[in-house]
Design a protein around this motif. Structure first.
Motif, PDB file in Angstrom:
ATOM      1  N   GLU A  16       1.075  -0.327  -0.200  1.00 15.77           N
ATOM      2  CA  GLU A  16      -0.133   0.154   0.282  1.00 15.77           C
ATOM      3  C   GLU A  16       0.787   0.952  -0.126  1.00 15.77           C
ATOM      4  OE1 GLU A  16      -2.761  -0.162   3.031  1.00 15.77           O
ATOM      5  OE2 GLU A  16      -3.790  -1.940   2.586  1.00 15.77           O
ATOM      6  N   LEU A  17      -0.016   1.957  -1.014  1.00 12.35           N
ATOM      7  CA  LEU A  17       0.869   3.739  -1.296  1.00 12.35           C
ATOM      8  C   LEU A  17       0.485   4.411   0.540  1.00 12.35           C
ATOM      9  CD1 LEU A  17       1.373   4.219  -4.734  1.00 12.35           C
ATOM     10  CD2 LEU A  17       3.595   3.111  -3.676  1.00 12.35           C
ATOM     11  N   PRO A  18       1.464   5.196   0.565  1.00  7.25           N
ATOM     12  CA  PRO A  18       1.468   6.081   2.286  1.00  7.25           C
ATOM     13  C   PRO A  18       0.321   7.104   1.246  1.00  7.25           C
ATOM     14  CG  PRO A  18       3.186   5.792   1.641  1.00  7.25           C
ATOM     15  CD  PRO A  18       2.836   5.348   0.368  1.00  7.25           C
ATOM     16  N   ILE A  19      -0.624   8.271   1.617  1.00  5.38           N
ATOM     17  CA  ILE A  19      -1.908   8.650   1.204  1.00  5.38           C
ATOM     18  C   ILE A  19      -1.819   9.266   2.508  1.00  5.38           C
ATOM     19  CG2 ILE A  19      -2.829   7.007  -0.355  1.00  5.38           C
ATOM     20  CD1 ILE A  19      -5.019   6.501   1.637  1.00  5.38           C
ATOM     21  N   HIS A  20      -2.303  10.991   2.069  1.00  2.00           N
ATOM     22  CA  HIS A  20      -2.289  12.067   3.283  1.00  2.00           C
ATOM     23  C   HIS A  20      -3.345  11.973   3.990  1.00  2.00           C
ATOM     24  CE1 HIS A  20      -3.328  16.186   3.611  1.00  2.00           C
ATOM     25  NE2 HIS A  20      -2.560  15.704   4.527  1.00  2.00           N
ATOM     26  N   GLU A  21      -4.746  10.936   3.776  1.00  3.82           N
ATOM     27  CA  GLU A  21      -5.082  10.581   4.965  1.00  3.82           C
ATOM     28  C   GLU A  21      -5.048   9.698   5.123  1.00  3.82           C
ATOM     29  OE1 GLU A  21      -6.177  10.765   0.903  1.00  3.82           O
ATOM     30  OE2 GLU A  21      -7.057  12.717   1.228  1.00  3.82           O
ATOM     31  N   ASN A  22      -3.780   9.112   5.902  1.00  5.39           N
ATOM     32  CA  ASN A  22      -4.341   7.473   6.222  1.00  5.39           C
ATOM     33  C   ASN A  22      -2.847   8.307   7.229  1.00  5.39           C
ATOM     34  OD1 ASN A  22      -5.992   6.101   5.958  1.00  5.39           O
ATOM     35  ND2 ASN A  22      -4.874   4.655   4.490  1.00  5.39           N
ATOM     36  N   PHE A  28       3.369  13.458   7.415  1.00  3.20           N
ATOM     37  CA  PHE A  28       3.265  14.411   6.598  1.00  3.20           C
ATOM     38  C   PHE A  28       4.391  15.055   5.727  1.00  3.20           C
ATOM     39  CE2 PHE A  28       0.959  16.867   3.439  1.00  3.20           C
ATOM     40  CZ  PHE A  28       1.178  16.477   2.374  1.00  3.20           C
TER      41      PHE A  28
END
Length: 59
Positions: A16-22, A28
């Motif tokens: 899974e790639l890191p996403i801002h929402e997580n 961040f």
């Protein structure tokens, strides 16, 4: 450490790639700082360069 195709570190794509929402704000900001510093140091490639390398790899 063993070499992987002459590269002295393991090459792996995360599931899974890191996403801002997580991410929390500090995680961040740290990730953005890394990208900014890479850009300042000139550790970048144009899209044309990336696609050229990808085409070479598939030949």
């Amino acid at each position: 450490m063993a070499l992987e195709n002459d590269i002295p570190f393991l090459l792996a794509i995360p599931k899974e790639l890191p996403i801002h929402e997580n991410m929390d704000e500090s995680t961040f900001n740290a990730l953005m700082e890394i990208g900014y510093l890479q850009a300042v140091r000139g550790e970048t490639y144009s899209a044309a360069e990336v696609f050229e390398e990808l085409e070479k790899a598939t030949d």
